[in-house]
Design a protein around this motif. Structure first.
Motif, PDB file in Angstrom:
ATOM      1  N   PRO A  46      52.154  43.623  38.889  1.00 37.58           N
ATOM      2  CA  PRO A  46      51.382  42.504  39.437  1.00 37.58           C
ATOM      3  C   PRO A  46      51.333  41.346  38.457  1.00 37.58           C
ATOM      4  O   PRO A  46      51.296  41.519  37.238  1.00 37.58           O
ATOM      5  N   SER A  47      51.336  40.127  39.009  1.00 38.13           N
ATOM      6  CA  SER A  47      51.220  38.916  38.208  1.00 38.13           C
ATOM      7  C   SER A  47      49.817  38.364  38.379  1.00 38.13           C
ATOM      8  O   SER A  47      49.019  38.833  39.193  1.00 38.13           O
ATOM      9  N   SER A  48      49.510  37.321  37.604  1.00 36.91           N
ATOM     10  CA  SER A  48      48.189  36.688  37.697  1.00 36.91           C
ATOM     11  C   SER A  48      48.340  35.203  37.415  1.00 36.91           C
ATOM     12  O   SER A  48      49.282  34.782  36.728  1.00 36.91           O
ATOM     13  N   CYS A  49      47.377  34.418  37.938  1.00 38.27           N
ATOM     14  CA  CYS A  49      47.367  32.983  37.699  1.00 38.27           C
ATOM     15  C   CYS A  49      45.948  32.476  37.933  1.00 38.27           C
ATOM     16  O   CYS A  49      45.448  32.522  39.070  1.00 38.27           O
ATOM     17  N   GLY A  50      45.271  31.986  36.902  1.00 35.64           N
ATOM     18  CA  GLY A  50      43.936  31.432  37.031  1.00 35.64           C
ATOM     19  C   GLY A  50      42.944  32.434  37.584  1.00 35.64           C
ATOM     20  O   GLY A  50      42.834  33.577  37.112  1.00 35.64           O
ATOM     21  N   PRO A  51      42.211  32.052  38.634  1.00 34.92           N
ATOM     22  CA  PRO A  51      41.172  32.935  39.191  1.00 34.92           C
ATOM     23  C   PRO A  51      41.745  34.141  39.906  1.00 34.92           C
ATOM     24  O   PRO A  51      41.039  35.118  40.144  1.00 34.92           O
ATOM     25  N   VAL A  52      42.993  34.111  40.262  1.00 39.09           N
ATOM     26  CA  VAL A  52      43.605  35.238  40.973  1.00 39.09           C
ATOM     27  C   VAL A  52      44.255  36.134  39.936  1.00 39.09           C
ATOM     28  O   VAL A  52      45.294  35.794  39.357  1.00 39.09           O
ATOM     29  N   GLN A  53      43.704  37.282  39.702  1.00 40.00           N
ATOM     30  CA  GLN A  53      44.173  38.162  38.660  1.00 40.00           C
ATOM     31  C   GLN A  53      45.270  39.110  39.119  1.00 40.00           C
ATOM     32  O   GLN A  53      46.014  39.631  38.298  1.00 40.00           O
ATOM     33  N   VAL A  54      45.332  39.336  40.395  1.00 37.05           N
ATOM     34  CA  VAL A  54      46.342  40.270  40.906  1.00 37.05           C
ATOM     35  C   VAL A  54      47.165  39.556  41.981  1.00 37.05           C
ATOM     36  O   VAL A  54      46.647  39.172  43.030  1.00 37.05           O
ATOM     37  N   LEU A  82      46.418  26.910  37.931  1.00 34.50           N
ATOM     38  CA  LEU A  82      45.787  27.165  39.227  1.00 34.50           C
ATOM     39  C   LEU A  82      46.862  27.596  40.201  1.00 34.50           C
ATOM     40  O   LEU A  82      47.936  26.965  40.279  1.00 34.50           O
ATOM     41  N   PRO A  83      46.649  28.668  40.957  1.00 33.85           N
ATOM     42  CA  PRO A  83      47.655  29.126  41.934  1.00 33.85           C
ATOM     43  C   PRO A  83      47.722  28.165  43.117  1.00 33.85           C
ATOM     44  O   PRO A  83      46.703  27.846  43.725  1.00 33.85           O
ATOM     45  N   LEU A  84      48.940  27.726  43.441  1.00 32.17           N
ATOM     46  CA  LEU A  84      49.148  26.757  44.504  1.00 32.17           C
ATOM     47  C   LEU A  84      50.028  27.372  45.581  1.00 32.17           C
ATOM     48  O   LEU A  84      51.096  27.918  45.293  1.00 32.17           O
ATOM     49  N   PHE A  93      45.023  25.519  47.243  1.00 32.47           N
ATOM     50  CA  PHE A  93      44.783  26.365  46.078  1.00 32.47           C
ATOM     51  C   PHE A  93      44.225  27.709  46.538  1.00 32.47           C
ATOM     52  O   PHE A  93      43.387  27.787  47.413  1.00 32.47           O
ATOM     53  N   VAL A  94      44.751  28.770  45.945  1.00 31.72           N
ATOM     54  CA  VAL A  94      44.349  30.136  46.315  1.00 31.72           C
ATOM     55  C   VAL A  94      43.081  30.500  45.538  1.00 31.72           C
ATOM     56  O   VAL A  94      43.068  30.482  44.292  1.00 31.72           O
ATOM     57  N   ALA A  95      42.012  30.810  46.287  1.00 30.99           N
ATOM     58  CA  ALA A  95      40.738  31.187  45.647  1.00 30.99           C
ATOM     59  C   ALA A  95      40.589  32.701  45.516  1.00 30.99           C
ATOM     60  O   ALA A  95      40.028  33.189  44.521  1.00 30.99           O
ATOM     61  N   HIS A  96      41.101  33.451  46.492  1.00 26.72           N
ATOM     62  CA  HIS A  96      40.952  34.898  46.442  1.00 26.72           C
ATOM     63  C   HIS A  96      41.968  35.542  47.379  1.00 26.72           C
ATOM     64  O   HIS A  96      42.350  34.963  48.394  1.00 26.72           O
ATOM     65  N   ILE A 104      43.583  36.032  52.711  1.00 30.17           N
ATOM     66  CA  ILE A 104      43.679  35.167  51.549  1.00 30.17           C
ATOM     67  C   ILE A 104      42.812  33.953  51.803  1.00 30.17           C
ATOM     68  O   ILE A 104      42.844  33.362  52.893  1.00 30.17           O
ATOM     69  N   ARG A 105      41.959  33.596  50.801  1.00 29.29           N
ATOM     70  CA  ARG A 105      41.103  32.432  50.966  1.00 29.29           C
ATOM     71  C   ARG A 105      41.707  31.288  50.168  1.00 29.29           C
ATOM     72  O   ARG A 105      41.959  31.416  48.975  1.00 29.29           O
ATOM     73  N   VAL A 106      41.897  30.141  50.876  1.00 29.61           N
ATOM     74  CA  VAL A 106      42.513  28.975  50.256  1.00 29.61           C
ATOM     75  C   VAL A 106      41.619  27.779  50.444  1.00 29.61           C
ATOM     76  O   VAL A 106      40.760  27.730  51.343  1.00 29.61           O
TER      77      VAL A 106
END
Length: 694
Positions: A46-54, A82-84, A93-96, A104-106
């Motif tokens: 798994p990768s991660s970016c900003g608030p999204v850890q997985v 920030l994940p885009l 932007f991906v929040a969760h 997926i919450r954007v």
């Protein structure tokens, strides 16, 4: 996490690039295709970016391996970490991400960067997301409208930070844009989990919470996987880097792409787990290896065919023509060297086309000789010429041609035929002489087939003999170099319009310094019956210009007798050899005259011989002495012919009975002198040739 994105190249463009580039070194490409790939053994952690850890399947970061995640659910980690996510040409932007609920919450990009409320500025409005891969979960929609007049409705909430002058922006929760006021127009729609029209709800803070989407993951197909591998292969060698490299990089680039493509499609390169969406089969991998090798081989064959058609074939033709031309020019080399060395010669060099034109395509043939045929021609000014076409089989090395041109090209004499021009183009050679309308001397001194006698008077016969002697004497003494003809005979004496004799046919002639002459064994040639004895056997003396004197003497004997010197069909055997017979007659007359003077009377010779025949016979007998040292020079011969015949002394007997028998049988016992081995000889006297000092 910061990433670098290389330019996208479509699969079609990259395939065309492969086909064009592999032609440069297709064999190396085939080797690269068949080589063992470097095993990466990469899993899909798994990768991660900003608030999204997985971030895992079906999602993937843009820089993740192609086999990890679905390209349709690709997330980019921007410079702010920030994940885009891009949906319907709009950025969110991906929040969760909830993998359990597949949601997926954007948040719209404009709302994610806004601090909230009108005091935070005017955020950019995002459009309603529409995609085949996502489905909006929230039922409520925040609809923004732009009105030209103020609207007094409960469900229309003004947005002061977006309003300008006479433009009023409102937000409503209508599910469709058809319910907007008459003075308003639709601006955008944004999904939201809240009822925007409810009092106490902060519009911007509600939109900053984002909205939820369901995803429907689709299992990756083979075609998508191949396209993804192509993109990944190109990513390892981006265009920007390749553009700055040398030409060798452009050559190697297609093979690097092929290697990365096969590495990507090699099933042994992956660790299969639950997060791996697609693993290529070994059958597909072998098929791709065979396909790439086939493309490389086809490209190689195409390149070879093109090179063979446009490069190797013309080069082969040129090489063949050059070799053929070389073979054609090798025997002419000696001739061309001579012509280049003597560019100042008086004769004109004609092309073979000129020769064909001046002879009218060889229309009128004058005769046929041992070295070729003679045709009548005419120069553009109307001057008549005789064109001798040399036989290629008779002049392979060009020596006879050189002898003729070098001899006649440097001399001008009344009694020597003039060479007007020549032609030398490969094996085709020709000599252009002044035209002699009365032909050769043999037609006038020998009886014709009709039985008619000679046509000359005795005085004219003496003039012709004197003219031939002067011509030969000029060859021996009057030129810069001594010229030995080696083929004096009636056939080679031509008569012009006024019956002036001219010596011709210098194919056997040789040039030597005036004070010295060396005649090699293979150089001495001639015609049987006119050849000097020393040309046959060294026991008779040395080969020199006296050989021409002997030939001229035999010519004089035939002119004096009006017949061939040798007549094997003569009824009286004593008349078979004319020189022997005439000598006996002259000797009897000399003896009779002496007896008459001493005794006061006596009978004359049995046969009446006129003064011209007597004179020519005596001079001829002096010339045909068996030993060359006993013969006079041509200058002395000229003096004899100019003098009165009665003042000429009787010469010694030039032959014995045995030598006469040999002479009668020369045509049977002597092969051509070209095959006879002769000695290298010289002579010393006032007009003779002095030997070289050692």
């Amino acid at each position: 996490m910061t990433t670098t994105r290389s330019p996208n190249i479509s699969a079609t463009s990259l395939t065309l690039l492969l086909l064009l580039s592999v032609a440069v070194a297709a064999a190396a490409a085939a080797a690269a295709a068949a080589a063992t790939v470097v095993e990466r053994k990469e899993g899909c952690s798994p990768s991660s970016c900003g608030p999204v850890q997985v971030i895992s399947y079906p999602f993937r970061l843009k820089d993740d391996p192609i086999h990890c995640g679905d390209p349709n659910y690709e997330i980019t980690c921007n410079s702010n970490n920030l994940p885009l996510l891009q949906i319907s040409s709009s950025n969110y932007f991906v929040a969760h991400i909830s993998y359990e609920n597949a949601t997926i919450r954007v948040v719209g990009a404009g709302f994610a960067t806004s601090s909230g409320g009108c005091s935070g500025g005017s955020p950019a409005l995002s459009s309603y997301p529409q995609s085949a891969y996502y489905k909006v979960v929230d039922r409520s929609v925040a609809t923004f409208v732009n009105c030209s007049e103020k609207v007094q409705k409960d469900k229309y909430r003004p947005i002061p930070c977006l309003s300008r002058n006479r433009s009023f922006v409102y937000v409503t929760s209508g599910p469709s844009v058809g319910d907007v006021a008459p003075s308003c127009s639709f601006s955008s729609m944004v999904p939201t989990p809240y009822d925007i029209t409810s009092r106490g709800v902060d519009v911007f803070r509600a939109l900053q919470q984002g909205f939820s989407l369901n995803w429907t993951p689709v299992r990756m197909t083979t075609s998508k996987f191949i396209r993804g591998c192509l993109k990944e292969a190109e990513r390892y060698y981006p265009w920007e880097e390749r553009r700055r490299k040398s030409m060798i990089t452009w050559v190697i680039y297609p093979f690097q792409i092929e290697k990365e493509l096969l590495d990507c499609m090699n099933p042994n390169s992956y660790i299969t787990d639950s997060s791996t969406p697609y693993v290529p089969s070994s059958v597909m991998y072998r098929f791709m290896v065979a396909l790439i090798v086939s493309i490389d081989v086809a490209a190689l064959l195409t390149v070879i065919a093109l090179l063979g058609r446009f490069i190797f074939a013309p080069l082969s033709v040129c090489a063949f023509l050059a070799y053929d031309l070389w073979k054609l020019l090798v025997p002419v080399d000696i001739v061309e060297k001579f012509l280049q060395k003597h560019q100042t010669l008086a004769p004109t060099r004609y092309s073979y086309t000129d020769i064909v034109a001046m002879t009218g395509h060889f229309k009128e043939k004058l005769g046929q000789g041992g070295f070729g045929a003679v045709f009548k021609g005419r120069l553009p000014g109307g001057f008549q010429v005789a064109v001798k076409i040399l036989s290629s089989s008779k002049c392979v090395d060009g020596e006879d041609f050189i002898s003729e041109v070098s001899t006649l090209g440097t001399i001008h004499h009344l009694n020597v035929v003039r060479l007007v021009g020549f032609c030398s183009e490969g094996p085709r050679r020709a000599l252009v002489y002044e035209f002699m309308p009365n032909g050769s001397l043999d037609k006038y001194i020998f009886p014709s087939s009709s039985g008619t006698g000679r046509r000359f008077t005795r005085e004219k016969l003496n003039e012709i003999a004197l003219g031939v002697a002067r011509g030969i004497d000029y060859l021996h003494r009057g030129c810069d170099a001594r010229i030995l003809h080696f083929d004096i005979k009636p056939h080679n004496v031509l008569l012009d319009r006024n019956l002036n004799p001219k010596v011709s046919d210098f194919g056997l002639a040789k040039l030597y310094p005036k004070d010295y002459s060396v005649v090699s064994a293979c150089a001495a040639r001639g015609t049987i019956g006119y050849m000097a004895p020393e040309l046959v056997s060294r026991t008779f003396g040395l080969v020199s210009y006296k050989s021409d004197v002997y030939s001229f003497g035999m010519l004089l004997m035939e002119m004096a007798g009006g017949r061939r010197n040798v007549d094997v069909q003569a009824e009286d055997s004593s008349r078979a050899y004319y020189p022997s017979w005439i000598y006996d007659q002259l000797e009897q007359r000399e003896r009779a005259e002496k007896l008459e003077i001493i005794g006061g009377g006596g009978a004359g010779a049995a046969v009446r011989i006129d003064d011209v025949e007597t004179k020519l016979s005596k001079v001829g007998l002096w010339c045909i002495q068996m030993r060359s040292s006993d013969r006079p020079s041509m200058s002395e011969v000229v003096e004899m012919l100019e003098a009165d015949g009665d003042t000429l002394a009787m010469p010694p007997k030039p032959f014995s009975d045995a030598s006469r028998t040999i002479t009668l049988r020369q045509s049977c016992n002597v092969a051509s002198s070209a095959a006879t081995e002769l000695s290298v000889i010289s002579e010393r006297s006032d007009d003779t040739i002095s030997p070289r000092s050692e």
